[in-house]
Design an enzyme around this catalytic site. Structure first.
Site, PDB file in Angstrom:
ATOM      1  N   PHE A 128       9.369  -7.107   5.446  1.00 26.15           N
ATOM      2  CA  PHE A 128       9.298  -7.827   4.176  1.00 26.15           C
ATOM      3  C   PHE A 128      10.405  -8.894   4.147  1.00 26.15           C
ATOM      4  CE2 PHE A 128       9.950  -8.442  -0.399  1.00 26.15           C
ATOM      5  CZ  PHE A 128       8.645  -8.731  -0.762  1.00 26.15           C
ATOM      6  N   ASP A 199      13.920   1.119   4.693  1.00 29.27           N
ATOM      7  CA  ASP A 199      13.407   0.648   3.404  1.00 29.27           C
ATOM      8  C   ASP A 199      12.139   1.469   3.122  1.00 29.27           C
ATOM      9  OD1 ASP A 199      12.132  -0.670   1.315  1.00 29.27           O
ATOM     10  OD2 ASP A 199      12.698  -2.680   1.991  1.00 29.27           O
ATOM     11  N   TYR A 224       9.217   0.294  -8.780  1.00 33.84           N
ATOM     12  CA  TYR A 224       8.061  -0.184  -9.573  1.00 33.84           C
ATOM     13  C   TYR A 224       6.724  -0.055  -8.862  1.00 33.84           C
ATOM     14  CZ  TYR A 224       9.585  -4.481  -7.107  1.00 33.84           C
ATOM     15  OH  TYR A 224      10.008  -5.383  -6.183  1.00 33.84           O
ATOM     16  N   LYS A 225       6.724   0.497  -7.640  1.00 36.41           N
ATOM     17  CA  LYS A 225       5.456   0.617  -6.918  1.00 36.41           C
ATOM     18  C   LYS A 225       4.862   2.005  -7.184  1.00 36.41           C
ATOM     19  CE  LYS A 225       7.234  -2.491  -3.338  1.00 36.41           C
ATOM     20  NZ  LYS A 225       6.545  -3.730  -3.703  1.00 36.41           N
ATOM     21  N   ARG A 373      -5.434  -7.090   0.408  1.00 35.94           N
ATOM     22  CA  ARG A 373      -4.659  -5.841   0.478  1.00 35.94           C
ATOM     23  C   ARG A 373      -5.114  -4.910  -0.642  1.00 35.94           C
ATOM     24  NH1 ARG A 373       1.886  -5.389  -0.190  1.00 35.94           N
ATOM     25  NH2 ARG A 373       1.352  -6.161  -2.256  1.00 35.94           N
TER      26      ARG A 373
HETATM   27  C1  PLP Z   1       9.533  -3.568   1.725  1.00 37.99           C
HETATM   28  C2  PLP Z   1      10.006  -4.202   0.483  1.00 37.99           C
HETATM   29  N1  PLP Z   1      11.324  -4.278   0.222  1.00 37.99           N
HETATM   30  C3  PLP Z   1      11.790  -4.846  -0.922  1.00 37.99           C
HETATM   31  C4  PLP Z   1      10.914  -5.358  -1.852  1.00 37.99           C
HETATM   32  C5  PLP Z   1      11.339  -6.019  -3.127  1.00 37.99           C
HETATM   33  O1  PLP Z   1      12.645  -6.028  -3.401  1.00 37.99           O
HETATM   34  P1  PLP Z   1      13.111  -6.422  -4.882  1.00 37.99           P
HETATM   35  O2  PLP Z   1      12.701  -5.314  -5.782  1.00 37.99           O
HETATM   36  O3  PLP Z   1      14.571  -6.588  -4.740  1.00 37.99           O
HETATM   37  O4  PLP Z   1      12.414  -7.671  -5.276  1.00 37.99           O
HETATM   38  C6  PLP Z   1       9.545  -5.294  -1.629  1.00 37.99           C
HETATM   39  C7  PLP Z   1       8.610  -5.849  -2.631  1.00 37.99           C
HETATM   40  O5  PLP Z   1       7.447  -5.853  -2.543  1.00 37.99           O
HETATM   41  C8  PLP Z   1       9.083  -4.716  -0.442  1.00 37.99           C
HETATM   42  O6  PLP Z   1       7.776  -4.659  -0.182  1.00 37.99           O
END
Ligand code: PLP
Length: 414
Positions: A128, A199, A224-225, A373
């Site tokens: 990402f 992550d 938030y996911k 997706r």
């Molecule tokens: C793998 C991954 N890391 C980090 C994030 C987002 O980070 P942030 O909440 O700081 O915008 C996402 C967002 O989709 C993601 O898919």
């Protein structure tokens, strides 16, 4: 010849589904099939009332006393511990704080501090973007000659050599859904003396994760996911107990101090994972996150994973059965054990097709350059929804409905 799948088969599966009771605990419009909970989870029905209580009864009435009387000051640790149960962390190894991006900065800096003599960070070229951008920014800021070694997923293991300080990977890839073997990669990193930073944004609440079992070092993830914490919900981080005392947090904020209310002029890190807290916590965001996490904790992770695998398998089988094998190219790994809870397909008209789907209430998303997706969230997605989503896709293609000019216009958020 294998028997074809019918809508009735999927409705029967809904009746037998051990998780079927959870759907009613989410606010979901009847005319929507939501296949984007991997990007923004749905709203638990309990969330507005919980927020109202905190806003009106606590903030409104008890004002600043709420930090003590309503336990606001410990909320990050309390929710962190709950999330820890979903990812196999031990007590005192997880805390909720900041955003995933900010936590990546903190954790990558921590990993580099644990390997001061080394100069290489390994990551995946298709990680990402925020993970890569944060690493670039930190390396530039440190100015100590670190390099970022980016590899394709199949080459990541070979890229982990004896000069690597930190291996920083996303467990389930945001675009393809490809999932690493967390234990195996962690072992490989350790065998070469590197620190492993995961992550877990697309993993927690979607697939079983056992950080303790894998002897992991550091991790971050998104609220938030799959945790259904609400738009922009606070994120979480994990630091294995054995490393905590050896790391001086790069963002040494007052609430990560050993004694914040002593207001000392210089920083002394708090004893445990609390040292990675920075500033005043967003209580409303934390309240919504806790409601989502509590709901997730009621479900069995094994049941969630089993349903997710069934749903993705059925979706893909139905795409072949109803639309044909050659129309969409499956980009996610074919084997369910190699992927998270999503499916991605390439199609030259991916963008207008997804716009047309959303217009008919089937909400997935689009990732450049040409990927449709679909996220599967077994807490609230029914088997019959899988049928309806594919039927809608089939109709849009048959009618060429996607070719309307309004579906070709690009939006800011995809
Ligand atoms: C793998 C991954 N890391 C980090 C994030 C987002 O980070 P942030 O909440 O700081 O915008 C996402 C967002 O989709 C993601 O898919």
């Amino acid at each position: 010849m294998t028997k074809s799948i019918t809508r009735g088969d999927l409705e029967a599966m809904d009746r037998e589904d051990p998780l079927r009771g959870f759907r009613d605990r989410f606010e979901l419009p009847e005319d929507v099939i939501y296949l984007d909970g991997n990007s923004l989870g749905a709203m638990p029905r309990a969330t507005p009332e919980r927020l109202r209580e905190v806003v009106q009864d606590q903030w409104g009435r008890d004002l600043i006393r709420s930090w003590n009387v309503h336990g606001w000051i410990d909320l990050q640790q309390r929710i962190g511990a709950k999330i820890g149960r979903l990812i196999g962390a031990r007590e005192g190894e997880t805390v909720v704080a900041d955003s995933t991006s900010v936590n990546l900065f903190k954790m990558l800096a921590a990993g580099l501090e644990l390997r001061l003599e080394r100069r290489v960070v390994v990551s995946e070229s298709s990680n990402f973007p925020t993970d890569l951008y944060i690493a670039e920014g930190l390396v530039r800021h440190l100015g100590r000659g670190h390099t970022l070694r980016l590899a394709d997923p199949e080459e990541v293991e070979a890229a982990i050599t004896d000069d690597v300080a930190v291996v920083m990977l996303t467990h389930v890839n945001y675009r393809t859904g490809r999932m690493y073997d967390l234990r195996r990669i962690t072992e490989r990193a350790h065998a070469h003396g590197a620190v492993m930073l995961w992550d877990l944004s697309h993993s927690t609440g979607a697939v079983p994760v056992d950080l303790s079992g894998a002897n992991a070092d550091l991790a971050v993830g998104c609220g938030y996911k799959y945790l259904n914490g609400g738009p922009g919900a606070p994120a979480y981080l994990y630091v294995a107990q054995r490393h905590q005392a050896r790391i001086s947090p790069v963002l040494s904020g007052w609430l990560g101090h050993e004694s914040p209310f002593a207001f000392e002029p210089s920083y002394r890190p708090a004893h445990g994972v609390e040292r990675f807290i920075v500033g005043a916590p967003p209580i409303l965001g934390l309240t919504a996150l806790e409601t989502g996490v509590d709901l997730m904790l009621e479900a069995s992770m094994d049941a969630l994973r089993a349903k997710s695998v069934q749903q993705t398998e059925l979706f893909d089988a139905l795409v072949t059965q109803e639309i044909g094998a050659g129309t969409f190219a499956l980009i996610s790994p074919r084997a369910p054990e190699m992927r998270g809870s999503q499916l991605c397909y390439g199609h030259e008209h991916g963008w207008p097709i997804m716009r047309a789907l959303i217009d008919r209430g089937v909400i997935g998303d689009f990732r450049a350059p040409d990927i449709l997706r679909f996220g599967f969230t077994p807490l609230y997605l029914r088997y019959a929804d899988v049928w309806s989503a594919v039927a809608t896709l089939k109709a849009i293609l048959a009618e060429r409905a996607w070719d309307h000019p309004k579906f070709h216009e690009r939006a800011l958020v995809t």
